[in-house]
Design a protein around this motif. Structure first.
Motif, PDB file in Angstrom:
ATOM      1  N   ARG A  79      -0.579  10.491   5.380  1.00  0.00           N
ATOM      2  CA  ARG A  79      -1.407  11.661   5.149  1.00  0.00           C
ATOM      3  C   ARG A  79      -2.874  11.154   4.504  1.00  0.00           C
ATOM      4  N   GLU A  80      -2.974   9.561   4.437  1.00  0.00           N
ATOM      5  CA  GLU A  80      -4.269   9.099   3.886  1.00  0.00           C
ATOM      6  C   GLU A  80      -5.175   8.984   4.908  1.00  0.00           C
ATOM      7  N   ARG A  81      -6.596   9.011   4.435  1.00  0.00           N
ATOM      8  CA  ARG A  81      -7.774   8.758   5.303  1.00  0.00           C
ATOM      9  C   ARG A  81      -8.041   7.205   4.969  1.00  0.00           C
ATOM     10  N   ILE A  82      -8.208   6.418   5.896  1.00  0.00           N
ATOM     11  CA  ILE A  82      -8.762   4.878   5.586  1.00  0.00           C
ATOM     12  C   ILE A  82      -9.717   4.460   6.175  1.00  0.00           C
TER      13      ILE A  82
ATOM     14  N   ALA B  32       0.822  -1.229  -0.048  1.00  0.00           N
ATOM     15  CA  ALA B  32       0.004  -0.070   0.201  1.00  0.00           C
ATOM     16  C   ALA B  32       0.818   1.011   0.076  1.00  0.00           C
TER      17      ALA B  32
ATOM     18  N   PHE C 194       1.847   3.575   2.441  1.00  0.00           N
ATOM     19  CA  PHE C 194       1.029   4.689   2.861  1.00  0.00           C
ATOM     20  C   PHE C 194       2.110   5.727   3.331  1.00  0.00           C
ATOM     21  N   SER C 195       1.759   6.950   3.307  1.00  0.00           N
ATOM     22  CA  SER C 195       2.550   7.983   3.374  1.00  0.00           C
ATOM     23  C   SER C 195       2.135   8.615   4.955  1.00  0.00           C
TER      24      SER C 195
END
Length: 220
Positions: free
Chosen positions: A203-206, A198, A200-201
Motif C-alpha cells: 500500500r506504500e508509495r515509493i 522494509a 512493505f504491505s
C-alpha cells in the motif's frame, strides 16, 4: 564496518560471495601511449594518468578481458592509434565491456576522440568474427578534455545498442551510460534483504530519487 557504524548498533557478519573472483559485469580499459610512446591498454596508476598495462584482472569478467585484448590487437592490424590526451591526437580512448549474467548478452562500447572512425564496419566485422558472443557494438564520441570516460554522442555500429539483464525476476535494458550495479549476484542478495527488512504491505508509495535505471524502485 565496525569502526564506521559499530557505535550505532550491532554489525552482522558480511554476506560473502561463494566465488568472489571476476564478478564485475562492467569493465573499462584505458587506451593511451606509455612514456616511450608505445600503445598500451589497462588502468590508471593510483593518483596519476599513467596507464598500467592489464591483460587480466581478478575482479573483471574474464570474457570482457579477452574482448579488450582482441580489440587492442586489432588496432595494430587496422593502423588505429591510441588517444594521446596531452597532444589530443589518436582515436581510441577507452573500451567499455558490459556483460549480462542472466541473458549472456555482451555490449562493447568503443570511446573515440573524434566522430570519424575509419573502416568501422570492417573493424566490427573482424571483432565479431573473433567474438561471436558480442550482441551489440557502440561507438561513443568523447572529444572533450575531461576525466569522464563517456561523451554525449553515440553511434550504434552493430546490434540494438543496448543489452538486457534480469535482476530479481525483473528485466532491465542497459545502455552504455546506464547506471547498473556491477555485481549482479550480490545485488540480488542485498535487495532481497533490504526489502525483507522494509516489510512493505503493497500500500506504500515509493520514491526512487536517484535511481540509475530504477532497479531498486521497480523491484520494490
Amino acid at each position: 564496518m565496525e569502526d564506521l557504524i559499530g557505535s550505532f548498533g550491532r554489525v552482522d557478519p558480511i554476506i560473502r560471495m561463494k566465488n568472489p573472483d571476476h564478478y564485475r559485469n562492467k569493465v573499462t580499459s584505458v587506451f593511451a601511449p606509455d612514456k616511450k610512446g608505445r600503445p598500451v591498454c589497462g588502468i590508471y596508476k593510483a593518483g596519476t594518468h599513467e596507464v598500467v598495462p592489464v591483460k587480466s584482472c581478478m575482479l573483471e569478467d574474464l570474457q570482457a578481458d579477452r574482448i579488450v585484448q582482441t580489440i587492442f590487437a586489432l588496432m595494430e592490424c587496422f593502423k588505429i592509434r591510441v588517444y594521446d590526451e596531452d597532444r589530443q591526437t589518436g582515436l581510441f580512448r577507452y573500451v567499455q565491456i558490459r556483460t549480462a549474467r542472466s541473458t549472456k548478452q555482451v555490449m562493447v562500447t568503443i570511446v573515440t576522440g573524434q566522430s570519424v572512425f575509419p573502416s568501422a564496419k570492417n573493424f566490427v566485422n573482424a571483432l565479431l568474427k573473433r567474438h561471436p558472443e558480442i550482441t551489440t557494438v557502440v561507438q561513443n564520441i568523447n572529444d572533450k578534455q575531461t576525466t569522464m570516460v563517456l561523451g554525449d554522442r553515440e553511434k550504434v555500429l552493430f546490434g540494438p545498442g543496448y543489452i538486457e539483464d534480469v535482476l530479481c525476476k525483473k528485466r532491465f535494458r542497459i545502455s552504455s551510460r546506464s547506471f547498473y550495479q556491477v555485481n549482479s549476484l550480490q545485488t540480488e542478495k542485498l535487495y532481497n534483504i533490504a526489502l525483507d527488512y522494509a516489510g512493505f504491505s503493497g500500500r506504500e508509495r515509493i520514491l526512487d530519487a536517484y535511481c540509475g535505471i530504477g532497479t531498486i524502485g521497480i523491484i520494490a
